[in-house]
Structure formats: C-alpha cells, structure tokens
Design a protein around this motif. Structure first.
Motif, PDB file in Angstrom:
ATOM      1  N   PHE A  22      38.910  33.296  29.049  1.00  0.00           N
ATOM      2  CA  PHE A  22      39.441  32.128  28.360  1.00  0.00           C
ATOM      3  C   PHE A  22      39.491  30.964  29.330  1.00  0.00           C
ATOM      4  O   PHE A  22      39.405  31.137  30.534  1.00  0.00           O
ATOM      5  CB  PHE A  22      40.811  32.396  27.710  1.00  0.00           C
ATOM      6  CG  PHE A  22      41.952  32.605  28.682  1.00  0.00           C
ATOM      7  CD1 PHE A  22      42.571  31.534  29.313  1.00  0.00           C
ATOM      8  CD2 PHE A  22      42.437  33.884  28.931  1.00  0.00           C
ATOM      9  CE1 PHE A  22      43.633  31.734  30.192  1.00  0.00           C
ATOM     10  CE2 PHE A  22      43.497  34.095  29.805  1.00  0.00           C
ATOM     11  CZ  PHE A  22      44.092  33.016  30.443  1.00  0.00           C
ATOM     12  N   GLY A  23      39.643  29.778  28.775  1.00  0.00           N
ATOM     13  CA  GLY A  23      39.694  28.558  29.580  1.00  0.00           C
ATOM     14  C   GLY A  23      38.853  27.483  28.915  1.00  0.00           C
ATOM     15  O   GLY A  23      38.049  27.766  28.026  1.00  0.00           O
ATOM     16  N   ARG A  24      39.069  26.250  29.361  1.00  0.00           N
ATOM     17  CA  ARG A  24      38.359  25.112  28.788  1.00  0.00           C
ATOM     18  C   ARG A  24      37.591  24.360  29.869  1.00  0.00           C
ATOM     19  O   ARG A  24      38.116  23.407  30.458  1.00  0.00           O
ATOM     20  CB  ARG A  24      39.347  24.163  28.123  1.00  0.00           C
ATOM     21  CG  ARG A  24      39.958  24.708  26.875  1.00  0.00           C
ATOM     22  CD  ARG A  24      40.785  23.609  26.176  1.00  0.00           C
ATOM     23  NE  ARG A  24      41.892  24.224  25.481  1.00  0.00           N
ATOM     24  CZ  ARG A  24      43.106  24.408  25.971  1.00  0.00           C
ATOM     25  NH1 ARG A  24      43.413  24.007  27.160  1.00  0.00           N
ATOM     26  NH2 ARG A  24      44.035  24.979  25.239  1.00  0.00           N
ATOM     27  N   PRO A  42      41.948  19.683  37.006  1.00  0.00           N
ATOM     28  CA  PRO A  42      43.185  20.141  37.641  1.00  0.00           C
ATOM     29  C   PRO A  42      44.241  20.515  36.598  1.00  0.00           C
ATOM     30  O   PRO A  42      44.415  19.834  35.589  1.00  0.00           O
ATOM     31  CB  PRO A  42      43.621  18.922  38.458  1.00  0.00           C
ATOM     32  CG  PRO A  42      42.354  18.190  38.748  1.00  0.00           C
ATOM     33  CD  PRO A  42      41.513  18.380  37.519  1.00  0.00           C
ATOM     34  N   GLY A  43      44.911  21.628  36.858  1.00  0.00           N
ATOM     35  CA  GLY A  43      45.957  22.102  35.964  1.00  0.00           C
ATOM     36  C   GLY A  43      45.472  23.066  34.895  1.00  0.00           C
ATOM     37  O   GLY A  43      46.282  23.779  34.302  1.00  0.00           O
ATOM     38  N   ASN A  44      44.177  23.093  34.640  1.00  0.00           N
ATOM     39  CA  ASN A  44      43.654  24.002  33.614  1.00  0.00           C
ATOM     40  C   ASN A  44      43.768  25.453  34.073  1.00  0.00           C
ATOM     41  O   ASN A  44      43.514  25.772  35.228  1.00  0.00           O
ATOM     42  CB  ASN A  44      42.191  23.688  33.288  1.00  0.00           C
ATOM     43  CG  ASN A  44      42.042  22.492  32.385  1.00  0.00           C
ATOM     44  OD1 ASN A  44      43.010  21.853  32.016  1.00  0.00           O
ATOM     45  ND2 ASN A  44      40.814  22.186  32.029  1.00  0.00           N
ATOM     46  N   VAL A  45      44.137  26.311  33.136  1.00  0.00           N
ATOM     47  CA  VAL A  45      44.262  27.744  33.402  1.00  0.00           C
ATOM     48  C   VAL A  45      43.060  28.442  32.776  1.00  0.00           C
ATOM     49  O   VAL A  45      42.668  28.120  31.653  1.00  0.00           O
ATOM     50  CB  VAL A  45      45.589  28.289  32.826  1.00  0.00           C
ATOM     51  CG1 VAL A  45      45.673  29.799  32.970  1.00  0.00           C
ATOM     52  CG2 VAL A  45      46.778  27.612  33.521  1.00  0.00           C
ATOM     53  N   PHE A  46      42.496  29.390  33.510  1.00  0.00           N
ATOM     54  CA  PHE A  46      41.341  30.124  33.001  1.00  0.00           C
ATOM     55  C   PHE A  46      41.349  31.543  33.557  1.00  0.00           C
ATOM     56  O   PHE A  46      42.000  31.828  34.557  1.00  0.00           O
ATOM     57  CB  PHE A  46      40.033  29.406  33.361  1.00  0.00           C
ATOM     58  CG  PHE A  46      39.801  29.176  34.820  1.00  0.00           C
ATOM     59  CD1 PHE A  46      39.004  30.041  35.566  1.00  0.00           C
ATOM     60  CD2 PHE A  46      40.359  28.077  35.467  1.00  0.00           C
ATOM     61  CE1 PHE A  46      38.774  29.826  36.912  1.00  0.00           C
ATOM     62  CE2 PHE A  46      40.127  27.849  36.817  1.00  0.00           C
ATOM     63  CZ  PHE A  46      39.342  28.733  37.543  1.00  0.00           C
ATOM     64  N   ALA A  47      40.641  32.425  32.853  1.00  0.00           N
ATOM     65  CA  ALA A  47      40.558  33.825  33.272  1.00  0.00           C
ATOM     66  C   ALA A  47      39.096  34.201  33.459  1.00  0.00           C
ATOM     67  O   ALA A  47      38.254  33.866  32.630  1.00  0.00           O
ATOM     68  CB  ALA A  47      41.192  34.739  32.233  1.00  0.00           C
ATOM     69  N   VAL A  48      38.836  34.905  34.544  1.00  0.00           N
ATOM     70  CA  VAL A  48      37.482  35.389  34.818  1.00  0.00           C
ATOM     71  C   VAL A  48      37.541  36.896  35.027  1.00  0.00           C
ATOM     72  O   VAL A  48      38.433  37.402  35.709  1.00  0.00           O
ATOM     73  CB  VAL A  48      36.851  34.662  36.029  1.00  0.00           C
ATOM     74  CG1 VAL A  48      37.648  34.865  37.287  1.00  0.00           C
ATOM     75  CG2 VAL A  48      35.409  35.090  36.230  1.00  0.00           C
ATOM     76  N   VAL A  49      36.616  37.586  34.385  1.00  0.00           N
ATOM     77  CA  VAL A  49      36.500  39.035  34.514  1.00  0.00           C
ATOM     78  C   VAL A  49      35.257  39.304  35.355  1.00  0.00           C
ATOM     79  O   VAL A  49      34.208  38.710  35.136  1.00  0.00           O
ATOM     80  CB  VAL A  49      36.370  39.716  33.137  1.00  0.00           C
ATOM     81  CG1 VAL A  49      36.245  41.233  33.293  1.00  0.00           C
ATOM     82  CG2 VAL A  49      37.542  39.354  32.245  1.00  0.00           C
ATOM     83  N   ARG A  50      35.415  40.223  36.314  1.00  0.00           N
ATOM     84  CA  ARG A  50      34.292  40.611  37.164  1.00  0.00           C
ATOM     85  C   ARG A  50      34.087  42.122  37.033  1.00  0.00           C
ATOM     86  O   ARG A  50      35.036  42.890  37.107  1.00  0.00           O
ATOM     87  CB  ARG A  50      34.564  40.235  38.617  1.00  0.00           C
ATOM     88  CG  ARG A  50      34.624  38.746  38.836  1.00  0.00           C
ATOM     89  CD  ARG A  50      34.864  38.438  40.307  1.00  0.00           C
ATOM     90  NE  ARG A  50      34.838  37.023  40.564  1.00  0.00           N
ATOM     91  CZ  ARG A  50      35.901  36.236  40.508  1.00  0.00           C
ATOM     92  NH1 ARG A  50      37.070  36.730  40.202  1.00  0.00           N
ATOM     93  NH2 ARG A  50      35.792  34.955  40.757  1.00  0.00           N
ATOM     94  N   ASP A  64      41.026  37.905  37.058  1.00  0.00           N
ATOM     95  CA  ASP A  64      41.864  36.897  37.707  1.00  0.00           C
ATOM     96  C   ASP A  64      42.221  35.849  36.666  1.00  0.00           C
ATOM     97  O   ASP A  64      41.343  35.388  35.929  1.00  0.00           O
ATOM     98  CB  ASP A  64      41.119  36.196  38.852  1.00  0.00           C
ATOM     99  CG  ASP A  64      40.793  37.113  39.999  1.00  0.00           C
ATOM    100  OD1 ASP A  64      41.703  37.815  40.468  1.00  0.00           O
ATOM    101  OD2 ASP A  64      39.630  37.120  40.434  1.00  0.00           O
ATOM    102  N   ILE A  65      43.486  35.481  36.591  1.00  0.00           N
ATOM    103  CA  ILE A  65      43.907  34.330  35.808  1.00  0.00           C
ATOM    104  C   ILE A  65      44.321  33.288  36.829  1.00  0.00           C
ATOM    105  O   ILE A  65      45.193  33.531  37.673  1.00  0.00           O
ATOM    106  CB  ILE A  65      45.038  34.668  34.816  1.00  0.00           C
ATOM    107  CG1 ILE A  65      44.537  35.727  33.819  1.00  0.00           C
ATOM    108  CG2 ILE A  65      45.507  33.399  34.091  1.00  0.00           C
ATOM    109  CD1 ILE A  65      45.549  36.133  32.771  1.00  0.00           C
TER     110      ILE A  65
END
Length: 154
Positions: A22-24, A42-50, A64-65
């Motif tokens: 998720f994330g923009r 800046p300030g945006n929250v996002f999640a990355v799956v590895r 990681d979020i």
C-alpha cells in the motif's frame, strides 16, 4: 525530486519479488523490464513486501511499513529505499509477514486506506508481533482520534 523518498522495486520472476502493498507514490519511473522506482512525498506511509527464493524454496519473506521523511530529518537506512525512511514496522519470516498482511486487510475492511492509519498502530503491530502477542485491531474511533491529533499538531 530531491525531497522525495525513492523505493526501488525488483521482480525476477520466481526468484526475487519486491512489491508495494500500500501507499501513494507521486511519481514512477521504469528502469528496465525488472526494475521500477516509486517516489513518495514526505510524510507518506507505504508498505513494501520482499520475497526471495532459494533452490530449496522461500529464502526471505519480509515486510516493512515505512514513512517517507522530509529532507534533513533523521531516518534509517533501508534496503532499496533512498535516502532512507522512518521504520514503523519491520517483520521477517512468512508467519509474521502473513499476520501483518492480515492486519493491513483488517484496516482495509474498515474502509480506511492503510496509508492513512495512525503510524502508532503500525508500531503497535510491530511490537506485539515481535513479542509474540496478537496485535489489537485498529478501530474507527482510533482513526478519528488520529485525525484530530494530526490537525492539532499541524
């Protein structure tokens, strides 16, 4: 572009896969057939799956979020993230990654974009899973309180 946080995603089919959960992103660049770069304000929250495979099966599963930082703000070095980010949650191993994905789905089920959820919720999920406990669910009440607190701090 220098104030944006860059996330490099890699996909080598069946061997290595990084994807945005998720994330923009505000910008995207395709580097080649296997790599692309997403940029976050800046300030945006996002999640990355590895995920990475070995000859014996899954070698690495990680989620990681992260929160994109402003220029000059303290940040942690994170693989494939430039210049770095604030880590809200980091979990490794498929059982914990799966529990984080379920927590993300629970926020979505409330009709809330996980990128808008209180950063403290993701820290809570991280801490509870690290300690071996179930995290408390995110609620609409907590979400409203987060938005009110954000307005006061602005």
């Amino acid at each position: 572009m220098s104030d944006l946080t860059q996330l490099e995603l890699l996909r080598l089919h069946g061997r290595i896969e990084h994807w945005l959960r998720f994330g923009r992103p505000v910008a995207e660049t395709t580097v080649d057939h296997h790599r692309r770069i997403l940029c976050f304000a800046p300030g945006n929250v996002f999640a990355v799956v590895r995920w990475a495979a070995t000859d014996l099966g899954t070698g690495v599963s990680r989620i990681d979020i992260l929160r994109a930082v402003t220029p000059g703000e303290r940040c942690t070095t994170v693989s494939h993230v430039r210049p770095g980010a604030e880590i809200l949650l980091r979990q490794s191993g498929w059982p914990k990654v799966e529990r984080v994905l379920l927590a993300i789905d629970a926020v979505l089920a409330l009709g809330i974009d996980p990128a808008d959820a209180a950063p403290d919720h993701w820290r809570h999920v991280h801490n509870r899973l690290t300690a071996g406990f179930a995290p408390r669910p995110y609620t609409r009440e907590r979400h409203v309180a987060w938005f009110k607190r954000r307005r006061i701090e602005a």
